[in-house]
Design an enzyme around this catalytic site. Structure first.
Site: not given
Length: 481
Positions: A270, A313, A364, A391, A421
């Site tokens: 993290g 990691p 996020y 859209c 990600y």
């Protein structure tokens, strides 16, 4: 110049909107004398011409260097305190066969959390003993497949998994190493959806339930209890949460040692990265030193040996290595009424991708940066919002940054720090095909994940038939394009 009142407080107008902050961009990204963005000797315009846009562009040497640095730093620091470390690359950040080979060649292990991720790692030729299998809802088939493949360790996420893994291991005449994931109750300073150790969430079991769970694990001859596991969240810039989590886990670790050996302790990952010039991420050497110091001091206080410490990691290895390349389609200035009085202009710059290739901004409210990629400009910096073509009003790629005011349709834009990600969470929303991933190294660019085509999308539609697929691919009845 004065800041646009629509800009967030942290975002200050740059004196030069062409600068590429080193903390945000990969090691081999820069501007050529012409002003064009290039990475490892290949220009953004050349990449767009050869591979199209949108395009994920990976600085291969950067990924390899970050992976090697993580291993070297944790090896050094835990060797200093009389132990050792295992660095697992968190495959969920971005996994392909090439990425798997790069990180394992650097000495890392890999975490996977689905049958698909396991298949990619195995297809890359990764020794299964170097794999860890995560997941809060591993199916019986996934557990069986992981055990049969010889996966090094499976992380138990709930009590029901103890019997499931034990049964699978016995069926395959194996002794399966397992870790037990704990919900340490530590509240990481991150987005609500990225905090994974709070009490009210789906991962792990409580500290109070751990002793009974470990006793159940130890009661099975087909299981080997490797140690405890905790992951407090993602995109974390402070070490306080890791320190507190380590203290709680080591106290339990010491208690459980009375019932048998526990060779390892997994403190998760993290570690945050810089997405904007104001983000300050902890350097890997500092993270490793802090982890080693707290684990060593707590073990000394508890009077126990320092275990082998594993970390996970993902983002910090692959995230800064990649930028996403887009082409500008339309531009519009929108007059926005300010809360108290007056108005201000926000320039909306639309690109040919969007939330289908980077969902993090919508999911996020993540901040990103953006730069002109096909040229430099001396025009006055202008506040922009980079948006996609979907859209959805929430289809935003970059909430706020400054670009030269002369940005025009046809310009190329690069959004850095999209290695983690971006591709991994990409979708086909609005039937957009997912972009290719291109690795660049020593002046050579090559595809490591092929971009999808409309024919690929239609090939999965049971009602399309071969004629529909061929039409999408531009193939005639005779089979010639």
């Amino acid at each position: 110049m004065s800041a646009n009142p629509l800009a967030p407080e942290w975002l200050k107008p740059p004196t030069d909107a062409n600068v590429l902050p080193a903390t945000v961009w990969s090691q081999n990204a820069g501007r050529a004398e012409s002003g064009m963005l290039e990475v490892a000797g290949v220009s953004a315009s050349a990449l767009a011409a050869e591979f199209g846009t949108p395009l994920y562009v990976v600085d291969e040497a950067d990924v390899r260097a970050r992976a090697a640095e993580a291993r070297e730093c944790f090896d050094r620091e835990f060797g200093r305190v009389g132990s050792a470390a295992k660095v697992y690359y968190a495959g969920k950040a971005f996994l392909s066969t090439q990425i798997a080979r790069w990180v394992t060649e650097a000495g890392l292990y890999i975490d996977v959390c689905s049958a698909g991720e396991l298949a990619v790692a195995l297809a890359a030729g990764v020794d299964p003993i170097r794999l860890g299998f995560h997941g809060n809802n591993k199916s019986l088939a996934e557990i069986d497949r992981a055990v049969r493949a010889g996966v090094g360790v499976i992380v138990i996420d709930s009590l029901i998994e103890i019997e499931r893994i034990a049964d699978a291991a016995a069926r395959h005449s194996r002794v399966q190493s397992v870790r037990l994931r704990l919900n340490s109750g530590v509240h990481a300073h991150t987005h609500e959806y990225l905090a994974t150790a709070r009490e009210d969430q789906k991962f792990g079991i409580t500290l109070a339930d751990a002793p009974a769970a470990v006793a159940r694990i130890r009661s099975h001859d087909s299981l080997r209890f490797l140690g405890l596991h905790s992951h407090i969240g993602s995109q974390i810039f402070e070490s306080d949460g890791f320190v507190e989590s380590a203290k709680r886990l080591l106290a339990l670790h010491a208690e459980l040692l009375r019932g048998g050996p526990i060779p390892e302790l997994n403190l998760g990952g993290g570690f945050g990265i810089a997405y904007t010039s104001v983000d300050t991420a902890l350097p890997t050497p500092e993270i490793a030193a802090r982890f080693a110091n707290i684990v060593a001091s707590e073990c000394a206080r508890l009077g126990i040996p320092v275990p082998v410490v594993a970390v996970e990691p993902g983002r910090s290895i692959v995230g800064p290595s990649t930028f996403t390349l887009y082409e500008v389609g339309t531009i519009k200035d929108v007059e926005v009424t300010l809360p108290h009085s007056g108005t201000a202009i926000r320039k909306y710059v639309s690109v040919d991708g969007g939330m289908s290739d980077n969902i993090r901004t919508a999911l996020y409210a993540a901040d990103y940066s953006v730069r002109l990629a096909n040229r430099a400009s001396t025009a006055q910096p202008t506040l922009v919002r980079v948006v996609g073509k979907h859209c959805e009003s929430g289809d935003i790629v970059v909430l706020a940054d400054y670009l030269p005011g002369d940005v025009v349709p046809g310009d190329l834009l690069a959004v850095p720090a999209t290695g983690a990600y971006g591709w991994a969470m990409a979708s086909n929303y609005n039937y957009l095909a997912r972009p290719a991933v291109v690795a660049v190294c020593d002046g050579v660019a090559r595809v490591i994940v092929r971009g999808e085509t409309e024919a690929d999308l239609l090939s999965r539609d049971a009602g399309a038939g071969p004629d529909g697929v061929n039409a999408a691919a531009g193939v005639t009845e005779e089979g010639a394009p």
